[in-house]
Design a protein around this motif. Structure first.
Motif, PDB file in Angstrom:
ATOM      1  N   GLN A   3       0.853  -1.190   0.000  1.00  0.00           N
ATOM      2  CA  GLN A   3       0.000   0.000   0.000  1.00  0.00           C
ATOM      3  C   GLN A   3       0.886   1.236   0.000  1.00  0.00           C
ATOM      4  O   GLN A   3       1.901   1.277   0.682  1.00  0.00           O
ATOM      5  N   ARG A   4       0.493   2.222  -0.727  1.00  0.00           N
ATOM      6  CA  ARG A   4       1.234   3.477  -0.776  1.00  0.00           C
ATOM      7  C   ARG A   4       0.335   4.574  -0.223  1.00  0.00           C
ATOM      8  O   ARG A   4      -0.290   5.318  -0.975  1.00  0.00           O
ATOM      9  N   LEU A   5       0.244   4.617   1.100  1.00  0.00           N
ATOM     10  CA  LEU A   5      -0.647   5.561   1.760  1.00  0.00           C
ATOM     11  C   LEU A   5      -0.091   6.982   1.720  1.00  0.00           C
ATOM     12  O   LEU A   5       1.119   7.201   1.840  1.00  0.00           O
ATOM     13  N   HIS A   6      -0.997   7.941   1.567  1.00  0.00           N
ATOM     14  CA  HIS A   6      -0.646   9.355   1.507  1.00  0.00           C
ATOM     15  C   HIS A   6      -1.560  10.133   2.449  1.00  0.00           C
ATOM     16  O   HIS A   6      -2.773   9.916   2.448  1.00  0.00           O
ATOM     17  N   LEU A   7      -0.978  11.032   3.224  1.00  0.00           N
ATOM     18  CA  LEU A   7      -1.715  11.879   4.158  1.00  0.00           C
ATOM     19  C   LEU A   7      -1.722  13.298   3.624  1.00  0.00           C
ATOM     20  O   LEU A   7      -0.675  13.844   3.278  1.00  0.00           O
ATOM     21  N   VAL A   8      -2.909  13.896   3.555  1.00  0.00           N
ATOM     22  CA  VAL A   8      -3.043  15.284   3.122  1.00  0.00           C
ATOM     23  C   VAL A   8      -3.400  16.110   4.349  1.00  0.00           C
ATOM     24  O   VAL A   8      -4.350  15.792   5.067  1.00  0.00           O
ATOM     25  N   MET A  32      -6.469  10.464   4.689  1.00  0.00           N
ATOM     26  CA  MET A  32      -5.462   9.516   4.241  1.00  0.00           C
ATOM     27  C   MET A  32      -6.003   8.835   2.986  1.00  0.00           C
ATOM     28  O   MET A  32      -7.170   8.457   2.931  1.00  0.00           O
ATOM     29  N   TYR A  33      -5.128   8.661   1.994  1.00  0.00           N
ATOM     30  CA  TYR A  33      -5.568   8.177   0.696  1.00  0.00           C
ATOM     31  C   TYR A  33      -4.696   7.011   0.221  1.00  0.00           C
ATOM     32  O   TYR A  33      -3.501   6.965   0.513  1.00  0.00           O
ATOM     33  N   PRO A  34      -5.280   6.089  -0.540  1.00  0.00           N
ATOM     34  CA  PRO A  34      -4.579   4.866  -0.929  1.00  0.00           C
ATOM     35  C   PRO A  34      -3.604   5.030  -2.094  1.00  0.00           C
ATOM     36  O   PRO A  34      -2.850   4.119  -2.398  1.00  0.00           O
ATOM     37  N   ASP A  35      -3.632   6.180  -2.753  1.00  0.00           N
ATOM     38  CA  ASP A  35      -2.724   6.395  -3.878  1.00  0.00           C
ATOM     39  C   ASP A  35      -2.484   7.891  -4.060  1.00  0.00           C
ATOM     40  O   ASP A  35      -3.216   8.727  -3.538  1.00  0.00           O
ATOM     41  N   TYR A  36      -1.426   8.202  -4.795  1.00  0.00           N
ATOM     42  CA  TYR A  36      -1.048   9.605  -4.965  1.00  0.00           C
ATOM     43  C   TYR A  36      -2.103  10.404  -5.725  1.00  0.00           C
ATOM     44  O   TYR A  36      -2.377  11.554  -5.388  1.00  0.00           O
ATOM     45  N   ALA A  37      -2.710   9.822  -6.735  1.00  0.00           N
ATOM     46  CA  ALA A  37      -3.687  10.544  -7.556  1.00  0.00           C
ATOM     47  C   ALA A  37      -4.871  11.027  -6.714  1.00  0.00           C
ATOM     48  O   ALA A  37      -5.304  12.180  -6.842  1.00  0.00           O
ATOM     49  N   THR A  38      -5.373  10.176  -5.843  1.00  0.00           N
ATOM     50  CA  THR A  38      -6.489  10.556  -4.973  1.00  0.00           C
ATOM     51  C   THR A  38      -6.047  11.611  -3.968  1.00  0.00           C
ATOM     52  O   THR A  38      -6.773  12.574  -3.701  1.00  0.00           O
ATOM     53  N   ALA A  39      -4.851  11.444  -3.415  1.00  0.00           N
ATOM     54  CA  ALA A  39      -4.309  12.428  -2.470  1.00  0.00           C
ATOM     55  C   ALA A  39      -4.118  13.774  -3.170  1.00  0.00           C
ATOM     56  O   ALA A  39      -4.428  14.827  -2.604  1.00  0.00           O
ATOM     57  N   PHE A  40      -3.627  13.742  -4.395  1.00  0.00           N
ATOM     58  CA  PHE A  40      -3.417  14.982  -5.138  1.00  0.00           C
ATOM     59  C   PHE A  40      -4.731  15.717  -5.367  1.00  0.00           C
ATOM     60  O   PHE A  40      -4.801  16.938  -5.236  1.00  0.00           O
ATOM     61  N   ASP A  41      -5.780  14.983  -5.703  1.00  0.00           N
ATOM     62  CA  ASP A  41      -7.096  15.603  -5.902  1.00  0.00           C
ATOM     63  C   ASP A  41      -7.579  16.277  -4.619  1.00  0.00           C
ATOM     64  O   ASP A  41      -8.117  17.386  -4.654  1.00  0.00           O
ATOM     65  N   ALA A  42      -7.390  15.615  -3.471  1.00  0.00           N
ATOM     66  CA  ALA A  42      -7.794  16.194  -2.187  1.00  0.00           C
ATOM     67  C   ALA A  42      -6.947  17.420  -1.867  1.00  0.00           C
ATOM     68  O   ALA A  42      -7.463  18.451  -1.413  1.00  0.00           O
ATOM     69  N   TRP A  43      -5.640  17.319  -2.107  1.00  0.00           N
ATOM     70  CA  TRP A  43      -4.736  18.450  -1.881  1.00  0.00           C
ATOM     71  C   TRP A  43      -5.140  19.649  -2.745  1.00  0.00           C
ATOM     72  O   TRP A  43      -5.230  20.775  -2.266  1.00  0.00           O
ATOM     73  N   MET A  56      -1.682  30.044   4.102  1.00  0.00           N
ATOM     74  CA  MET A  56      -2.257  28.704   4.206  1.00  0.00           C
ATOM     75  C   MET A  56      -1.601  27.785   3.184  1.00  0.00           C
ATOM     76  O   MET A  56      -1.495  28.116   2.001  1.00  0.00           O
ATOM     77  N   ARG A  57      -1.128  26.625   3.659  1.00  0.00           N
ATOM     78  CA  ARG A  57      -0.499  25.650   2.772  1.00  0.00           C
ATOM     79  C   ARG A  57      -0.976  24.248   3.103  1.00  0.00           C
ATOM     80  O   ARG A  57      -1.212  23.907   4.266  1.00  0.00           O
ATOM     81  N   TYR A  58      -1.109  23.445   2.082  1.00  0.00           N
ATOM     82  CA  TYR A  58      -1.448  22.037   2.238  1.00  0.00           C
ATOM     83  C   TYR A  58      -0.322  21.195   1.665  1.00  0.00           C
ATOM     84  O   TYR A  58       0.373  21.608   0.731  1.00  0.00           O
ATOM     85  N   PHE A  59      -0.130  20.015   2.250  1.00  0.00           N
ATOM     86  CA  PHE A  59       0.972  19.132   1.894  1.00  0.00           C
ATOM     87  C   PHE A  59       0.464  17.709   1.704  1.00  0.00           C
ATOM     88  O   PHE A  59      -0.554  17.330   2.260  1.00  0.00           O
ATOM     89  N   ILE A  60       1.230  16.934   0.942  1.00  0.00           N
ATOM     90  CA  ILE A  60       0.983  15.500   0.803  1.00  0.00           C
ATOM     91  C   ILE A  60       2.182  14.794   1.416  1.00  0.00           C
ATOM     92  O   ILE A  60       3.321  14.985   0.967  1.00  0.00           O
ATOM     93  N   ALA A  61       1.935  13.997   2.450  1.00  0.00           N
ATOM     94  CA  ALA A  61       2.994  13.204   3.081  1.00  0.00           C
ATOM     95  C   ALA A  61       2.904  11.784   2.534  1.00  0.00           C
ATOM     96  O   ALA A  61       1.849  11.166   2.555  1.00  0.00           O
TER      97      ALA A  61
END
Length: 80
Positions: A3-8, A32-43, A56-61
């Motif tokens: 799994q490649r979990l990503h936190l926004v 928390m998102y299961p892939d970068y593409a979904t995390a990017f959309d949320a970000w 204000m800044r948002y990040f993808i971990a």
């Protein structure tokens, strides 16, 4: 399968040119998102929503990069 979990997450910064949060208690955990593409959309959604606030800044971990599952954990880490 790995799994490649990503936190926004994001929040207001002390200085827009640095990555120091003004108040850590006010950090917004988007999710928390299961892939970068979904995390990017949320970000992207949160970044656009707060575009009028320069501080204000948002990040993808990339959480999957924080731990090597092949390496044995220490005894204290296993305790949680």
């Amino acid at each position: 399968m790995t799994q490649r979990l990503h936190l926004v997450f994001g929040g207001e910064l002390v200085d827009p040119s640095k990555n120091t949060f003004k108040n850590v208690d006010d950090i917004h955990i988007v999710g928390m998102y299961p892939d970068y593409a979904t995390a990017f959309d949320a970000w992207k959604s949160e970044a656009h929503r707060t575009v009028d606030n320069a501080h204000m800044r948002y990040f993808i971990a990339h959480l999957h990069r924080l731990r090597d599952e092949e390496t044995a954990a220490s005894s204290t880490e296993e305790l949680g």
